[in-house]
Write an enzyme that holds these catalytic residues in place. Structure first.
Site, short mmCIF file in Angstrom:
data_model
loop_
_atom_site.label_atom_id
_atom_site.label_comp_id
_atom_site.label_asym_id
_atom_site.label_seq_id
_atom_site.Cartn_x
_atom_site.Cartn_y
_atom_site.Cartn_z
N ASP A 15 0.81 -1.22 0.00
CA ASP A 15 0.00 0.00 0.00
C ASP A 15 0.85 1.27 0.00
OD1 ASP A 15 -1.88 -2.06 0.54
OD2 ASP A 15 -3.21 -0.61 1.50
N ARG A 94 0.48 4.99 17.61
CA ARG A 94 0.28 6.00 16.56
C ARG A 94 0.78 7.40 16.94
NH1 ARG A 94 0.67 1.90 13.89
NH2 ARG A 94 -1.10 0.99 12.80
N ASP A 123 -6.98 4.75 12.71
CA ASP A 123 -5.61 5.25 12.60
C ASP A 123 -5.52 6.58 11.87
OD1 ASP A 123 -4.44 3.27 14.07
OD2 ASP A 123 -3.85 2.05 12.36
N SER A 179 -5.61 -8.70 7.78
CA SER A 179 -4.53 -7.71 7.88
C SER A 179 -3.92 -7.78 9.27
CB SER A 179 -5.06 -6.29 7.61
OG SER A 179 -5.93 -5.88 8.63
#
Length: 412
Positions: A15, A94, A123, A179
């Site tokens: 990605d 994050r 996110d 994922s």
């Protein structure tokens, strides 16, 4: 003519590799930034890949120690748990990643930052609120919210075709039908076959922990020492070896917890953007610390202070999950929680065995536990008649409640 410089949070995967090339197509100079927060990654290969794809510069930053000390430890002090079960492994990572991204953008005088977070997840919010809080002038490019991008790449097949066309190395092994996101604190799994909440996770899903069924038949006995609510030492009781630095302590607890299959959960949670999602998590070291810290905190903290602190913990957990680490309200709550930890000091002994953590004992120079006072064999300074007052006060309340209930039933 360049549109400007963008710092891309780069993972080296399909990605963000496609996003790097796509940003260049749009006329941007791209700086690739990859954070080492404990994931299993070939960082040299990721650097080489980004450079071949045309990154103007590549930053690979080792954030493991600051991740533990500035993000995981405050979460341990808070007993932070979202919706009673999730220990927030992705949520605390994050703001750590995005903070360094902002610093690089400011250092490079970049006008833009970009990320590969999807438009349906949490996110995107965590990255962007951190960036806006620390770099208010920055502009954010979120490709998965740009129609030009998401209409072009409707699925993995489109990304693979784009990668082949532009010379982007593609994975040679089949992609797992879910994922995965990993860091030092945990691994999370979602999407794909896991989107049906009835589907059981396959046995080969778990990458961080052993199945409790396959774990050793002998427990590991540990002693964890805390100072102001922060782990400062962990000792293996039988082997006698100790770890002292923050990164060593957390890594060792991960190792022991993983060995015994500790910290697996499968939950449905409420995302901030308004949908429920299914997530599976492995948090071995964090789970051990959660049990140990809860124990030493209860042992050393005043009852009424702890009631307030528990409510702050819920608030803190929601703020982290929703991306507000750098908000004024979260800063205030962190300060209050840190104040509550001043006397949370001492040692906890525990056993790690077959997917469980068992507390065995504790000691502290700041304990509020009075063995003589609580003893059933020693009178001490306590007058048993004192209990009568507590009973009488509550008896009046309960009798009145019962009277009102009976009166209501009689009216019916």
């Amino acid at each position: 003519m360049s549109k400007g410089t963008v710092v891309l949070a780069y993972s080296g995967g399909l990605d963000t590799s496609c996003i790097l090339v796509w940003l260049k197509e749009q006329g941007y100079d791209v700086i690739a930034y990859l954070a080492n927060i404990g994931q299993d990654e070939d960082f040299d290969a990721a650097r080489e890949k980004a450079e071949k794809l045309g990154a103007k510069k590549v930053y690979i930053e080792d954030l493991r120690s600051e991740f533990v000390e500035e993000f995981i430890w405050p979460s341990v002090q808070a007993n932070a748990v979202y919706e009673d079960r999730y220990l927030l492994g992705t949520s605390v990572a994050r703001p750590c990643i995005a903070r360094r991204q902002v610093r690089i953008a400011q250092q490079e005088e970049a006008q833009y930052v970009s990320h590969g977070a999807t438009g349906k997840g949490n996110d995107q919010i965590r990255f962007e609120l951190t960036c806006y809080a620390l770099y208010p002038e920055v502009k954010i490019i979120a490709p998965w919210r740009i129609p030009q991008f998401y209409n072009r790449f409707c699925g993995r097949k489109d990304l693979m075709e784009y990668a082949e066309k532009h010379g982007i190395p593609v994975p040679v092994t089949p992609k797992a039908p879910w994922s995965m996101d990993a860091n030092l604190m945990h691994i999370s799994y979602e999407s794909g076959i896991l989107e049906n909440p009835k589907n059981h996770p396959p046995s080969d899903l778990y990458q961080m922990t052993k199945s409790p069924e396959d774990s050793p038949n002998e427990p590991d006995l540990l002693e964890i020492e805390f100072n102001k609510g922060v782990p400062v030492k962990v000792t293996h009781v039988k082997e006698g070896k100790s770890k002292h630095t923050s990164l060593e302590i957390f890594s060792y607890l991960n190792e022991i917890g993983a060995k015994h299959g500790v910290g697996r959960i499968d939950i449905v949670e409420n995302r901030f953007i308004g949908m429920k999602s299914r997530g599976i998590y492995e948090t071995p070291g964090g789970t051990i610390l959660h049990h140990a810290h809860l124990d030493i905190e209860t042992f050393t903290m005043d009852r009424e202070v702890r009631k307030i602190k528990q409510s702050l913990s819920i608030n803190f957990s929601e703020l982290i999950y929703n991306g507000f680490w750098y908000s004024p309200e979260c800063e205030f709550v962190r300060h209050c929680i840190q104040k509550s930890q001043e006397n949370v000091e001492g040692r906890v002994q525990l056993s790690v065995f077959k997917g469980h953590v068992y507390i065995l004992g504790r000691e502290s120079p700041k304990s509020l536990y009075n063995e003589e006072l609580v003893s059933m064999d020693v009178q001490g300074d306590y007058d048993p008649c004192d209990a009568s007052g507590f009973i009488k006060i509550n008896a009046v309340r309960l009798r009145e409640h019962n009277r009102l209930q009976r009166a209501a039933h009689q009216k019916l």
